[in-house]
Design a protein around this motif. Structure first.
Motif, PDB file in Angstrom:
ATOM      1  N   LYS A 267       0.801  -1.218   0.000  1.00 46.95           N
ATOM      2  CA  LYS A 267       0.000   0.000   0.000  1.00 46.95           C
ATOM      3  C   LYS A 267       0.834   1.268   0.000  1.00 46.95           C
ATOM      4  O   LYS A 267       0.283   2.386   0.062  1.00 46.95           O
ATOM      5  CB  LYS A 267      -0.924   0.003   1.224  1.00 46.95           C
ATOM      6  N   GLN A 311      -3.827   7.009  17.182  1.00 42.64           N
ATOM      7  CA  GLN A 311      -4.848   7.148  16.117  1.00 42.64           C
ATOM      8  C   GLN A 311      -4.952   8.596  15.658  1.00 42.64           C
ATOM      9  O   GLN A 311      -5.115   8.867  14.471  1.00 42.64           O
ATOM     10  CB  GLN A 311      -6.210   6.686  16.638  1.00 42.64           C
ATOM     11  N   THR A 316      -6.159   5.009  11.376  1.00 38.82           N
ATOM     12  CA  THR A 316      -6.211   3.563  11.607  1.00 38.82           C
ATOM     13  C   THR A 316      -5.890   2.825  10.307  1.00 38.82           C
ATOM     14  O   THR A 316      -6.023   3.379   9.215  1.00 38.82           O
ATOM     15  CB  THR A 316      -7.615   3.109  12.088  1.00 38.82           C
ATOM     16  N   MET A 317      -5.483   1.600  10.473  1.00 39.29           N
ATOM     17  CA  MET A 317      -5.073   0.802   9.310  1.00 39.29           C
ATOM     18  C   MET A 317      -6.285   0.435   8.445  1.00 39.29           C
ATOM     19  O   MET A 317      -7.322   0.041   8.974  1.00 39.29           O
ATOM     20  CB  MET A 317      -4.405  -0.477   9.821  1.00 39.29           C
ATOM     21  N   GLU A 318      -6.124   0.585   7.148  1.00 39.96           N
ATOM     22  CA  GLU A 318      -7.143   0.056   6.230  1.00 39.96           C
ATOM     23  C   GLU A 318      -6.464  -0.977   5.353  1.00 39.96           C
ATOM     24  O   GLU A 318      -5.580  -0.631   4.570  1.00 39.96           O
ATOM     25  CB  GLU A 318      -7.704   1.184   5.368  1.00 39.96           C
ATOM     26  N   ALA A 319      -6.833  -2.228   5.533  1.00 39.46           N
ATOM     27  CA  ALA A 319      -6.185  -3.279   4.742  1.00 39.46           C
ATOM     28  C   ALA A 319      -7.169  -4.402   4.493  1.00 39.46           C
ATOM     29  O   ALA A 319      -7.987  -4.731   5.363  1.00 39.46           O
ATOM     30  CB  ALA A 319      -4.961  -3.818   5.490  1.00 39.46           C
ATOM     31  N   GLU A 320      -7.101  -4.986   3.312  1.00 42.75           N
ATOM     32  CA  GLU A 320      -7.994  -6.082   2.948  1.00 42.75           C
ATOM     33  C   GLU A 320      -7.624  -7.315   3.771  1.00 42.75           C
ATOM     34  O   GLU A 320      -6.465  -7.492   4.148  1.00 42.75           O
ATOM     35  CB  GLU A 320      -7.843  -6.439   1.458  1.00 42.75           C
ATOM     36  N   ASP A 321      -8.634  -8.186   3.992  1.00 45.57           N
ATOM     37  CA  ASP A 321      -8.392  -9.409   4.771  1.00 45.57           C
ATOM     38  C   ASP A 321      -7.221 -10.209   4.202  1.00 45.57           C
ATOM     39  O   ASP A 321      -6.406 -10.768   4.923  1.00 45.57           O
ATOM     40  CB  ASP A 321      -9.638 -10.313   4.768  1.00 45.57           C
ATOM     41  N   SER A 355      -6.351  -6.371  14.558  1.00 50.56           N
ATOM     42  CA  SER A 355      -7.678  -5.747  14.714  1.00 50.56           C
ATOM     43  C   SER A 355      -7.554  -4.459  15.526  1.00 50.56           C
ATOM     44  O   SER A 355      -8.290  -3.496  15.271  1.00 50.56           O
ATOM     45  CB  SER A 355      -8.707  -6.730  15.271  1.00 50.56           C
ATOM     46  N   ALA A 358      -6.645  -1.878  13.165  1.00 45.99           N
ATOM     47  CA  ALA A 358      -7.769  -1.448  12.332  1.00 45.99           C
ATOM     48  C   ALA A 358      -8.807  -0.661  13.134  1.00 45.99           C
ATOM     49  O   ALA A 358      -9.856  -0.313  12.603  1.00 45.99           O
ATOM     50  CB  ALA A 358      -8.409  -2.672  11.680  1.00 45.99           C
TER      51      ALA A 358
END
Ligand code: NAP
Ligand code: FE
Length: 364
Positions: A267, A311, A316-321, A355, A358
């Motif tokens: 990313k 934060q 916060t982290m945005e990432a696909e599973d 988590s 996220a």
């Protein structure tokens, strides 16, 4: 317990110029390794002026990208060999400083191919001088270099240990840096302190560095949320970064660094920010006594307050599973990182840390 730091560190205003008699004596033909903006804060001018005043030849390679790759290091090696460089000067953040170390190794090991970067063997390298221009990696005081491995779609530390001969640390190079760069790199410094403190390799010596350094970091944290900074504040941010480097030189880093590499690769998230996402989750799993001590040293009353502060700085982290799964599996396959963690690491533990990254509240 051991303490080994064979780098002569000068941390003072104008040290590039004032200590030039010493560091320029390392060779007759310097290879300067830098990036474009990294060089534009007076640091490159200070270095070239010191070399010119002493009639020392130099060549400049100014095309180091963020998170430098193996391919870039090999280009720097070819350039350095062609110019017959006999010492290397890294100017910039961790990217040019790490590339300088790796190129210094590969120039000295000129018969070897690029595979040697990740093979154990002689660490003989050309002498290296490092001039940091960000307040994050502490690479000027560590033997580590981290490179991007495109073939594996991630980053990894070299197994070689290349301590710089000189670190020339001057907070003035930070004065015009954008705030986001200060924030991201100061969060990397915090990561180094937390991962070094909560670490199986921690000793009285490394904790002495963390204990003092976290206090220095804490005294700067209002700047990160917008308070105006004076000259001394830049010096203190830089100082915290170097002390954190001295500390990880003795302990290594742990889970937040290991997890961050996948986010940065896929990313393009800057190193310090990517590390920062995982800090609350990593700290939350530590022994209660250690966790309280760390929070006290960095000036936070509890985990929730710390988590909110981070934060506020980086979001916060945005990432696909799928990416999270890769980061978890990749980290589980890194015994050299897992062995640094003083609690049992399972996939569940890593998913909990992710988590929190996220946005989930950390366990109390
Ligand atoms: P960086 O990647 O070296 O630089 C980030 C950006 O900041 C670049 O775009 C650079 O511009 C710019 N920049 C640098 N100094 C500046 C200044 N004074 N003013 C304005 N812009 C400036 O960032 P970093 O966070 O310091 O380093 C990250 C790298 O270090 C990663 O590869 C990471 O894995 C590694 N690392 C190494 C260690 C270690 O122990 N060796 C520890 C932690 C991290 P230009 O590109 O245009 O020059
Ligand atoms: Fe780091």
């Amino acid at each position: 317990m051991h303490f080994y730091l064979p780098t002569k560190i000068y941390s003072e205003r104008d040290c590039v110029k004032n200590r030039a008699e010493e560091w320029t004596a390392l060779g007759k033909n310097a290879l300067i390794v830098t990036g474009k903006s990294s060089a534009r804060n007076g640091s490159l001018d200070d270095v070239t002026q010191a070399l010119e005043e002493r009639d020392i030849a130099y060549s400049v390679y100014s095309d180091i990208e963020e998170n430098p790759s193996i391919e870039t290091v090999m280009k720097v090696r070819a350039f350095g060999l062609e110019r017959q460089a006999d010492f290397v000067i890294g100017i910039g953040g961790g990217s040019p400083m790490d590339a300088a170390k790796a190129a210094a190794l590969m120039i000295a090991q000129k018969e070897r191919g690029e595979d040697y970067l990740y093979q154990k063997g002689s660490d003989e390298a050309l002498p290296v001088v490092e001039v940091p221009t960000t307040c994050g990696t502490g690479s000027e005081a560590t033997p580590n270099a981290v490179l991007t491995i495109h073939g594996k779609r991630t980053k990894s530390s070299l197994p070689h240990r290349i301590f710089p001969r000189f670190a020339l640390v001057d907070g003035k190079y930070l004065q015009k840096a954008p705030r986001t760069l200060l924030v991201n790199t100061a969060v990397d410094t915090l990561g180094h302190f937390i991962e070094s403190y909560v670490n199986t390799n921690a000793t009285e010596y490394s904790r002495m560095l963390c204990t003092y350094g976290m206090g220095v970091w804490s005294s700067c944290k209002n700047i990160l949320i917008g308070a105006s900074a004076g000259e001394n504040d830049y010096d203190r941010l830089m100082c915290a970064s170097t002390i954190a480097g001295m500390s990880i030189a003795h302990t290594g880093t742990a889970l937040p660094h290991a997890l961050s590499y996948y986010l940065t690769y896929e990313k393009g998230i800057p190193h310090g920010k990517a590390v920062g996402f995982f800090l609350s989750g990593y700290l939350a799993q530590a022994q209660p006594l250690e966790r309280r001590k760390v929070l006290e040293l960095i000036g936070f009353p509890d985990m929730q307050y710390f988590h909110s502060f981070i934060q506020r700085l980086i979001g916060t982290m945005e990432a696909e599973d799928e990416l999270i799964e890769r980061a978890v599996r990749g980290t589980m396959a890194k015994p050299e990182k897992l062995k640094n963690v003083p609690y049992n690491v399972t996939e569940d533990v890593l998913y909990r840390i992710c988590s929190t990254a996220a946005g989930a509240a950390p366990p109390k």
